[in-house]
Design a protein around this motif. Structure first.
Motif, PDB file in Angstrom:
ATOM      1  N   UNK A   1       0.424  -5.446   0.397  1.00  0.00           N
ATOM      2  CA  UNK A   1       0.450  -4.057   0.827  1.00  0.00           C
ATOM      3  C   UNK A   1       1.115  -3.918   2.200  1.00  0.00           C
ATOM      4  N   UNK A   2       1.953  -2.905   2.331  1.00  0.00           N
ATOM      5  CA  UNK A   2       2.582  -2.629   3.627  1.00  0.00           C
ATOM      6  C   UNK A   2       1.834  -1.539   4.386  1.00  0.00           C
ATOM      7  N   UNK A   3       0.932  -0.879   3.694  1.00  0.00           N
ATOM      8  CA  UNK A   3       0.078   0.122   4.342  1.00  0.00           C
ATOM      9  C   UNK A   3      -1.266   0.164   3.640  1.00  0.00           C
ATOM     10  N   UNK A   4      -2.256   0.660   4.336  1.00  0.00           N
ATOM     11  CA  UNK A   4      -3.608   0.702   3.779  1.00  0.00           C
ATOM     12  C   UNK A   4      -3.716   1.773   2.703  1.00  0.00           C
ATOM     13  N   UNK A   5      -4.642   1.533   1.777  1.00  0.00           N
ATOM     14  CA  UNK A   5      -4.962   2.513   0.748  1.00  0.00           C
ATOM     15  C   UNK A   5      -6.452   2.811   0.829  1.00  0.00           C
ATOM     16  N   UNK A   6      -6.775   4.059   1.061  1.00  0.00           N
ATOM     17  CA  UNK A   6      -8.172   4.461   1.176  1.00  0.00           C
ATOM     18  C   UNK A   6      -8.439   5.571   0.177  1.00  0.00           C
ATOM     19  N   UNK A   7      -9.146   5.251  -0.905  1.00  0.00           N
ATOM     20  CA  UNK A   7      -9.511   6.268  -1.882  1.00  0.00           C
ATOM     21  C   UNK A   7     -10.764   6.991  -1.441  1.00  0.00           C
ATOM     22  N   UNK A   8     -11.301   7.867  -2.271  1.00  0.00           N
ATOM     23  CA  UNK A   8     -10.800   8.230  -3.611  1.00  0.00           C
ATOM     24  C   UNK A   8      -9.603   9.173  -3.542  1.00  0.00           C
ATOM     25  N   UNK A   9      -9.009   9.405  -4.701  1.00  0.00           N
ATOM     26  CA  UNK A   9      -7.894  10.342  -4.792  1.00  0.00           C
ATOM     27  C   UNK A   9      -6.522   9.718  -4.713  1.00  0.00           C
ATOM     28  N   UNK A  10      -6.450   8.383  -4.685  1.00  0.00           N
ATOM     29  CA  UNK A  10      -5.149   7.718  -4.633  1.00  0.00           C
ATOM     30  C   UNK A  10      -4.431   7.873  -5.970  1.00  0.00           C
ATOM     31  N   UNK A  11      -3.183   8.310  -5.925  1.00  0.00           N
ATOM     32  CA  UNK A  11      -2.384   8.493  -7.131  1.00  0.00           C
ATOM     33  C   UNK A  11      -1.526   7.248  -7.382  1.00  0.00           C
ATOM     34  N   UNK A  12      -0.945   7.193  -8.586  1.00  0.00           N
ATOM     35  CA  UNK A  12      -0.016   6.107  -8.896  1.00  0.00           C
ATOM     36  C   UNK A  12       1.132   6.076  -7.899  1.00  0.00           C
ATOM     37  N   UNK A  13       1.641   7.234  -7.560  1.00  0.00           N
ATOM     38  CA  UNK A  13       2.765   7.310  -6.630  1.00  0.00           C
ATOM     39  C   UNK A  13       2.372   6.780  -5.250  1.00  0.00           C
ATOM     40  N   UNK A  14       1.199   7.132  -4.775  1.00  0.00           N
ATOM     41  CA  UNK A  14       0.742   6.643  -3.478  1.00  0.00           C
ATOM     42  C   UNK A  14       0.515   5.138  -3.495  1.00  0.00           C
TER      43      UNK A  14
ATOM     44  N   UNK B   1       2.639   2.090  -1.371  1.00  0.00           N
ATOM     45  CA  UNK B   1       1.947   1.200  -0.430  1.00  0.00           C
ATOM     46  C   UNK B   1       2.317  -0.268  -0.649  1.00  0.00           C
ATOM     47  N   UNK B   2       3.020  -0.575  -1.746  1.00  0.00           N
ATOM     48  CA  UNK B   2       3.388  -1.961  -2.043  1.00  0.00           C
ATOM     49  C   UNK B   2       4.591  -2.362  -1.205  1.00  0.00           C
ATOM     50  N   UNK B   3       4.415  -3.397  -0.389  1.00  0.00           N
ATOM     51  CA  UNK B   3       5.501  -3.849   0.468  1.00  0.00           C
ATOM     52  C   UNK B   3       6.361  -4.908  -0.177  1.00  0.00           C
ATOM     53  N   UNK B   4       5.756  -5.790  -0.963  1.00  0.00           N
ATOM     54  CA  UNK B   4       6.484  -6.859  -1.642  1.00  0.00           C
ATOM     55  C   UNK B   4       5.719  -7.254  -2.890  1.00  0.00           C
ATOM     56  N   UNK B   5       6.467  -7.732  -3.877  1.00  0.00           N
ATOM     57  CA  UNK B   5       5.888  -8.132  -5.163  1.00  0.00           C
ATOM     58  C   UNK B   5       6.262  -9.592  -5.419  1.00  0.00           C
ATOM     59  N   UNK B   6       5.252 -10.435  -5.632  1.00  0.00           N
ATOM     60  CA  UNK B   6       5.467 -11.863  -5.812  1.00  0.00           C
ATOM     61  C   UNK B   6       4.991 -12.314  -7.187  1.00  0.00           C
ATOM     62  N   UNK B   7       5.561 -13.411  -7.686  1.00  0.00           N
ATOM     63  CA  UNK B   7       4.940 -14.043  -8.856  1.00  0.00           C
ATOM     64  C   UNK B   7       3.607 -14.639  -8.436  1.00  0.00           C
TER      65      UNK B   7
ATOM     66  N   UNK C   1      12.692  -9.436  -7.025  1.00  0.00           N
ATOM     67  CA  UNK C   1      13.580  -8.315  -6.739  1.00  0.00           C
ATOM     68  C   UNK C   1      13.387  -7.246  -7.804  1.00  0.00           C
ATOM     69  N   UNK C   2      12.349  -6.454  -7.621  1.00  0.00           N
ATOM     70  CA  UNK C   2      12.004  -5.447  -8.610  1.00  0.00           C
ATOM     71  C   UNK C   2      11.421  -4.226  -7.921  1.00  0.00           C
ATOM     72  N   UNK C   3      11.770  -3.063  -8.392  1.00  0.00           N
ATOM     73  CA  UNK C   3      11.232  -1.815  -7.859  1.00  0.00           C
ATOM     74  C   UNK C   3       9.862  -1.560  -8.479  1.00  0.00           C
ATOM     75  N   UNK C   4       8.883  -1.135  -7.673  1.00  0.00           N
ATOM     76  CA  UNK C   4       7.561  -0.842  -8.242  1.00  0.00           C
ATOM     77  C   UNK C   4       7.593   0.160  -9.402  1.00  0.00           C
TER      78      UNK C   4
END
Length: 268
Positions: A119-132, A136-142, A179-182
């Protein structure tokens, strides 16, 4: 409410947490928990899990992230549930590509291929959407989750695995991001390869329809408890395939095709 019953129940839950903590060290599994607390609820199970988390943190272990489990329809049907579960892992449970991991440090390990979201930023629910959540994803790894059960013979129902930290044993995560877009994760294909043999293949769509969905779900569930997913933490959203057992001398690969891969080895 009868406080004596409440106190008695809490004592049982605390005792179950202590048993699981001891089993983590001794590698001697315990009997299914559901048989030892009448009417054990999901809330009871998360109380047991959280008690262990608090004791680990008090002992100086550093939280590295969270894992979401039971994100496939097949696994939910197997345990008779209709939603995921979650657990935690610490920095000393995280391995990397090429790691040689002693199989003897687990009781009955299995592996699952997954994404690893940093994560590149914090996520504080409730109410978090798919878009949010995606933003918040900074990098995606295997990644590979090594699941393990402190319950004898993997004899688990939902309350057992949740109490047992969602059966988390360890985590392996790559050092090079995919190398993939969320926005495109549901179309990604990943295979689990054990000792050179493909044991299962799935797509991101097999992870709750979209691998970002478990991240949003987790942020919202934790948010209801006043807990945030913090920037820099690693989140594993669930497996592409069924889990497969590993033993000494096994090699496991999460193969994302042209996007990259992650391989770990199990030693004595």
């Amino acid at each position: 409410m009868n406080t004596s019953i409440t106190s008695s129940r809490k004592a049982v839950l605390d005792g179950l947490a202590d048993e699981l903590l001891a089993a983590t060290v001794s590698l001697v599994p315990v009997a299914p928990l559901r048989d030892r607390l009448q009417g054990m609820t999901l809330s009871d199970s998360y109380d047991v899990q959280n008690s262990q988390l608090e004791q680990h943190l008090a002992n100086g272990r550093v939280l590295a992230g969270r894992k979401v489990g039971l994100t496939s329809v097949a696994m939910q049907r197997q345990l008779g549930v209709d939603s995921p579960d979650f657990g935690f892992f610490f920095e000393d449970m995280v391995h990397h590509d090429g790691a040689r991991i002693p199989a003897s440090t687990f009781i009955q390990p299995k592996v699952e291929p997954e994404f690893g979201f940093v994560l590149k930023e914090s996520l504080q629910g409730p109410g978090i959407t798919l878009e949010q959540a995606a933003a918040a994803i900074g990098a995606i790894y295997p990644a590979i989750e090594i699941i393990d059960s402190r319950i004898t013979d993997w004899d688990i129902k939902l309350v057992d695995t949740v109490a047992d930290n969602a059966s988390c044993g360890a985590i392996a995560v790559g050092t090079t991001p995919l190398d993939i877009d969320p926005a495109d994760l549901q179309d990604v294909t990943c295979s689990l390869v054990i000792d050179g043999e493909v044991t299962g293949t799935g797509t991101g769509a097999d992870v709750m329809g979209n691998p970002v969905a478990p991240l949003a779900w987790l942020a919202n569930v934790l948010g209801e408890q006043g807990v945030a997913l913090e920037a820099g933490q690693l989140v594993l959203p669930g497996s592409f395939t069924a889990a497969m057992p590993v033993v000494t001398d096994s090699t496991a690969t999460a193969d994302f095709g042209p996007l990259g891969s992650l391989t770990i080895h199990f030693t004595d």
